[in-house]
Design a protein around this motif. Structure first.
Motif, mmCIF file in Angstrom:
data_model
loop_
_atom_site.group_PDB
_atom_site.id
_atom_site.type_symbol
_atom_site.label_atom_id
_atom_site.label_comp_id
_atom_site.label_asym_id
_atom_site.label_seq_id
_atom_site.Cartn_x
_atom_site.Cartn_y
_atom_site.Cartn_z
ATOM 1 N N THR A 278 38.273 36.657 43.530
ATOM 2 C CA THR A 278 38.605 37.884 44.148
ATOM 3 C C THR A 278 39.210 38.832 43.207
ATOM 4 N N VAL A 279 38.877 39.900 43.455
ATOM 5 C CA VAL A 279 39.254 41.370 42.386
ATOM 6 C C VAL A 279 40.254 42.128 43.320
ATOM 7 N N ARG A 280 41.323 42.430 42.810
ATOM 8 C CA ARG A 280 42.327 43.119 43.622
ATOM 9 C C ARG A 280 42.628 44.242 42.830
ATOM 10 N N ILE A 281 42.444 45.551 43.914
ATOM 11 C CA ILE A 281 42.247 47.088 43.205
ATOM 12 C C ILE A 281 43.461 47.833 44.114
ATOM 13 N N ASN A 282 44.230 48.494 43.300
ATOM 14 C CA ASN A 282 45.307 49.313 43.845
ATOM 15 C C ASN A 282 44.545 50.790 43.567
ATOM 16 N N ILE B 143 41.959 45.613 48.514
ATOM 17 C CA ILE B 143 42.426 46.662 48.079
ATOM 18 C C ILE B 143 43.603 47.014 48.674
ATOM 19 N N VAL B 144 44.597 47.545 47.811
ATOM 20 C CA VAL B 144 45.949 48.160 48.275
ATOM 21 C C VAL B 144 45.696 49.562 48.042
ATOM 22 N N VAL B 145 46.133 50.228 49.137
ATOM 23 C CA VAL B 145 46.128 51.609 49.290
ATOM 24 C C VAL B 145 47.453 52.277 48.817
ATOM 25 N N ASP B 146 47.568 52.847 47.814
ATOM 26 C CA ASP B 146 48.756 53.372 47.136
ATOM 27 C C ASP B 146 48.786 54.669 46.578
ATOM 28 N N ASP B 147 49.315 55.602 47.144
ATOM 29 C CA ASP B 147 49.679 56.929 46.731
ATOM 30 C C ASP B 147 50.663 57.089 45.535
ATOM 31 N N GLY B 148 51.211 56.010 45.484
ATOM 32 C CA GLY B 148 52.582 55.928 44.305
ATOM 33 C C GLY B 148 52.026 55.820 43.040
ATOM 34 N N ILE C 53 50.487 47.896 38.483
ATOM 35 C CA ILE C 53 49.203 47.247 39.056
ATOM 36 C C ILE C 53 49.753 45.725 38.791
ATOM 37 N N VAL C 54 50.020 45.388 37.355
ATOM 38 C CA VAL C 54 50.589 44.125 36.910
ATOM 39 C C VAL C 54 51.535 43.491 37.819
ATOM 40 N N ALA C 55 52.566 44.236 38.132
ATOM 41 C CA ALA C 55 53.740 43.648 38.878
ATOM 42 C C ALA C 55 53.421 43.551 40.233
ATOM 43 N N THR C 56 52.331 44.132 40.841
ATOM 44 C CA THR C 56 51.876 44.229 42.313
ATOM 45 C C THR C 56 50.671 42.987 42.169
ATOM 46 N N GLY C 57 50.477 42.426 41.297
ATOM 47 C CA GLY C 57 49.423 41.428 41.220
ATOM 48 C C GLY C 57 48.009 41.920 41.565
ATOM 49 N N CYS C 58 47.660 43.173 41.180
ATOM 50 C CA CYS C 58 46.608 43.813 41.032
ATOM 51 C C CYS C 58 45.791 43.613 39.633
ATOM 52 N N ASP C 59 44.542 43.656 39.731
ATOM 53 C CA ASP C 59 43.558 43.579 38.459
ATOM 54 C C ASP C 59 43.128 44.973 38.043
ATOM 55 N N ILE C 60 42.908 45.590 38.989
ATOM 56 C CA ILE C 60 42.375 47.036 38.555
ATOM 57 C C ILE C 60 43.388 48.149 39.287
#
Length: 299
Positions: free
Chosen positions: A95-99, A127-132, A136-143
């Motif tokens: 799994t790859v997590r993208i912000n 995929i995390v939709v984030d306009d802020g 990304i490390v703190a939210t557990g995302c890779d990219i």
């Protein structure tokens, strides 16, 4: 279980498998005396002998046979896991997590997901939709995906788009009762839809540029939203002028749903970049996503 127990347990299993200390020592690439020492430590900890030893042969005690019966499934599971992980070198899994901010998701990521999935069917994306400006490390995302001016300096960045241009848009229903602005000063007499930045809470200014002259217009909005997609929807309902990425609404302008005003004052916006913390943490799945999204024409 102490950390030293695992190699001692493995030494015991290999001795039984090889039928003696000499061949087991050769397989483990250690001396026979070191192997004998490992077995003695294991027997001392358990408190019972595991092997009967003579100068010519070995045999399991009842306790040894019971221990081996328990160890074999565990070691087989470890071997199977290692083989599976080794196999990942040849196929893209996991799994790859993208912000990503909303416009990047709509314009750059979603259009490419089908071809990505066809190429790597075992790859999963979250995929995390984030306009802020979330970490990304703190939210557990890779990219992460952000415009160039918003990138942290310690990130590795890969450009995935051309530069953008802004647009001020309005629904035809709004312009039926309001004359289109002809110059930036005319914005004072219009209903404007403001966008409040998620991270800072600041109302985003409208930057306009004409023939190298750039100005910032501090609008007085009659409607403020912290979601750009909602701002576009509000404009579609005829609630006022909205300041947007032109690429995000180009099809709707072409279809006549929106009218672009003050076109001569469109402003350039930095391109989007895909970013991640370190090359050492790039998994095969991440590399596949990075390479797939960076394939942008005319960069």
């Amino acid at each position: 279980m102490d950390r030293e127990d695992l190699p001692n347990l493995m030494a015991f299993a290999v001795i039984v498998e090889e039928g003696g200390f000499r061949s087991a020592a050769a397989k483990l690439n250690i001396s026979s005396s070191a192997l004998s020492h490992s077995l003695r430590k294991l027997e001392s900890k358990i408190g019972v002998p595991l092997l009967r030893r003579t100068t010519r042969s070995i045999s399991l005690t009842e306790a040894g046979a019971d221990l081996l019966r328990r160890l074999r499934p565990a070691f087989e599971e470890i071997d199977s896991g290692l083989e599976e992980l080794a196999g990942r070198r040849d196929r893209i899994v996991g799994t790859v997590r993208i912000n990503a901010h909303r416009n990047a998701l709509l314009m750059l990521i979603l259009p490419k997901l089908r071809s990505l999935k066809e190429r790597y069917p075992d790859l999963k994306l979250e995929i995390v939709v984030d306009d802020g400006l979330s970490d990304i490390v703190a939210t557990g995302c890779d990219i992460g995906v952000r415009t160039g001016k918003l990138l942290a300096k310690d990130m590795i960045a890969v450009r995935i788009s051309n530069d953008y241009r802004t647009a001020i848009i309005a629904a035809r229903s709004y312009l039926e009762t309001n004359s289109p602005p002809q110059k930036p000063e005319d914005l004072d007499g219009h209903s404007c839809i403001g966008y409040r930045l998620v991270t800072t809470g600041v109302l985003a200014p409208w930057r306009l540029s004409n023939e190298g002259h750039t100005i910032t217009v501090a609008i007085e909005p009659n409607l403020i939203l912290n979601d750009m997609d909602m701002a576009v929807r509000a404009a579609a309902y005829g609630l006022g002028l909205a300041y947007v990425h032109r690429d995000a609404v180009a099809d709707r302008i072409a279809a006549g749903e929106f009218v672009e005003v003050l076109q001569d004052w469109a402003c350039e916006i930095s391109a989007d970049y895909l970013y991640y913390p370190s090359r050492r943490t790039v998994s095969p799945g991440m590399r596949a996503v990075i390479d797939h999204l960076r394939q942008v024409e005319n960069l």
